[in-house]
Design a protein around this motif. Structure first.
Motif, mmCIF file in Angstrom:
data_model
loop_
_atom_site.group_PDB
_atom_site.id
_atom_site.type_symbol
_atom_site.label_atom_id
_atom_site.label_comp_id
_atom_site.label_asym_id
_atom_site.label_seq_id
_atom_site.Cartn_x
_atom_site.Cartn_y
_atom_site.Cartn_z
ATOM 1 N N GLY A 1 33.464 45.811 45.006
ATOM 2 C CA GLY A 1 33.122 46.713 46.099
ATOM 3 C C GLY A 1 31.646 47.067 46.112
ATOM 4 O O GLY A 1 30.835 46.448 45.419
ATOM 5 N N LYS B 1 34.922 44.246 48.353
ATOM 6 C CA LYS B 1 35.822 45.403 48.257
ATOM 7 C C LYS B 1 37.244 45.081 48.698
ATOM 8 O O LYS B 1 38.166 45.852 48.431
ATOM 9 C CB LYS B 1 35.264 46.580 49.053
ATOM 10 C CG LYS B 1 35.080 46.341 50.543
ATOM 11 C CD LYS B 1 34.437 47.555 51.192
ATOM 12 C CE LYS B 1 34.171 47.321 52.671
ATOM 13 N NZ LYS B 1 33.456 48.463 53.290
ATOM 14 N N THR B 2 37.451 43.928 49.366
ATOM 15 C CA THR B 2 38.810 43.532 49.763
ATOM 16 C C THR B 2 39.491 42.664 48.695
ATOM 17 O O THR B 2 40.612 42.208 48.895
ATOM 18 C CB THR B 2 38.783 42.753 51.094
ATOM 19 O OG1 THR B 2 37.949 41.593 50.949
ATOM 20 C CG2 THR B 2 38.243 43.630 52.226
ATOM 21 N N THR B 3 38.813 42.433 47.576
ATOM 22 C CA THR B 3 39.400 41.632 46.487
ATOM 23 C C THR B 3 40.751 42.219 46.077
ATOM 24 O O THR B 3 40.893 43.432 45.946
ATOM 25 C CB THR B 3 38.454 41.618 45.265
ATOM 26 O OG1 THR B 3 37.205 41.054 45.662
ATOM 27 C CG2 THR B 3 39.027 40.807 44.124
ATOM 28 N N SER B 4 41.722 41.359 45.864
ATOM 29 C CA SER B 4 43.066 41.803 45.453
ATOM 30 C C SER B 4 43.126 41.954 43.933
ATOM 31 O O SER B 4 42.249 41.472 43.208
ATOM 32 C CB SER B 4 44.111 40.785 45.890
ATOM 33 O OG SER B 4 43.902 39.547 45.203
ATOM 34 N N PRO C 1 38.174 49.712 43.811
ATOM 35 C CA PRO C 1 38.802 50.186 45.060
ATOM 36 C C PRO C 1 40.268 50.573 44.847
ATOM 37 O O PRO C 1 40.964 49.998 43.997
ATOM 38 C CB PRO C 1 38.667 48.972 45.984
ATOM 39 C CG PRO C 1 37.455 48.255 45.495
ATOM 40 C CD PRO C 1 37.473 48.419 43.995
ATOM 41 N N HIS D 1 43.091 50.149 46.262
ATOM 42 C CA HIS D 1 44.241 49.242 46.419
ATOM 43 C C HIS D 1 44.441 48.337 45.201
ATOM 44 O O HIS D 1 45.472 47.662 45.087
ATOM 45 C CB HIS D 1 44.067 48.377 47.681
ATOM 46 C CG HIS D 1 42.931 47.391 47.585
ATOM 47 N ND1 HIS D 1 41.628 47.735 47.884
ATOM 48 C CD2 HIS D 1 42.901 46.092 47.202
ATOM 49 C CE1 HIS D 1 40.848 46.673 47.703
ATOM 50 N NE2 HIS D 1 41.593 45.676 47.285
#
Length: 280
Positions: free
Chosen positions: A43, A73-76, A103, A105
């Motif tokens: 992120g 920041k959208t990395t799982s 982050p 999630h």
């Protein structure tokens, strides 16, 4: 108190650690091993980016290789774990640091657990935590280890003292409590929901502030002659302790900045060098 309180200068302690490390890094390099710390930033949190940059600069000054891994920041969780496993399998990487926080999630605990124990130089895995509880950890959590390093540097006694730790995080409050207990202190662990917190803090010969709230520990809570270690860092360069209010009552205290923080970074570098030495 009549006597001038001792200001526990973390910059001085950190420099001594780094001076000793420089010789060890030189020896390793001559043997063809360059210590390497991989830092993972997920992120775009500006404070986290600053911390990672500071750690990278500290590595560079000692001749330690700093490998920066930056993920969107959208990395799982799966994506982050895969990146950690890649670093686990890279023999040129000796230590892995996942910058906190990630982050929301992402399952942070799952990511921490993916770090191989021999590369867990920040002491974040449950296996590392368990070893620390038994006094066996190769790499205890860096901030708790820094707190003990400061106490030892200044020759401040731990055995037989009543230590009050305010904070219970798995990488600070809990492990520092175990480390103090292993050094024969009597330890009370409190937190922001503890009832009558001031009365309990006032029992402490050693007070460790690790609650993550600016100037949370008040001066009138502090026992005359107590040693106060402020492990907090909040916006505006203030710690978890009301420094000015505590100063007249303490025998020794860490400032913020230039207290626990520099020693934490030096400890991370020390663990990385030790991990590199273990590969020989």
């Amino acid at each position: 108190m009549n006597e001038q309180p001792l200001i526990l200068n973390g910059t001085v302690v950190a420099q001594q650690i780094k001076d000793e490390l420089a010789v060890r890094v030189q020896t390793l390099t001559e043997k063809g091993v360059v210590p390497c710390l991989a830092t993972i930033l997920v992120g775009d949190d500006p404070a986290s980016a600053t911390y990672v940059r500071m750690k990278g600069n500290a590595c560079a000054r000692l001749g330690i290789r700093s490998l920066k891994v930056e993920l969107g920041k959208t990395t799982s969780t799966a994506g982050l774990v895969a990146e950690i496993e890649r670093l686990n399998d890279d023999p040129s990487v000796h230590g892995i640091l996942l910058q906190h926080p990630v982050p929301e999630h992402i399952d942070e605990r799952a990511a921490f657990e993916a770090i191989r124990l021999d590369k867990d130089v920040d002491g974040v895995t449950t296996a590392g935590f368990a070893q620390n509880a038994f006094g066996m950890a190769a790499y205890p959590s860096c901030t708790p280890a820094a707190i003990l390093a400061i106490l030892d540097h200044y020759g401040l006694p731990i055995e037989g003292k009543h230590a009050v730790v305010v904070g219970r995080s798995p990488i600070l409050g809990k492990p520092v409590s175990q480390m103090l207990l292993n050094r024969n202190a009597t330890v009370t662990v409190c937190h922001s929901r503890t009832q009558d917190l001031g009365r309990i803090v006032a029992l402490g010969d050693i007070v460790v502030a690790a609650v993550g709230r600016p100037q949370f520990i008040r001066g009138d809570w502090i026992k005359e002659g107590a040693v106060v270690l402020d492990a907090g860092y909040n916006e505006g360069n203030v710690g978890d302790v009301d420094y000015e209010a505590c100063l007249p009552r303490v025998s020794a205290i860490t400032p913020v900045p230039a207290g626990v923080g520099p020693v934490t970074i030096a400890t991370l570098l020390k663990h990385t060098v030790e991990a590199a030495e273990r590969t020989l």
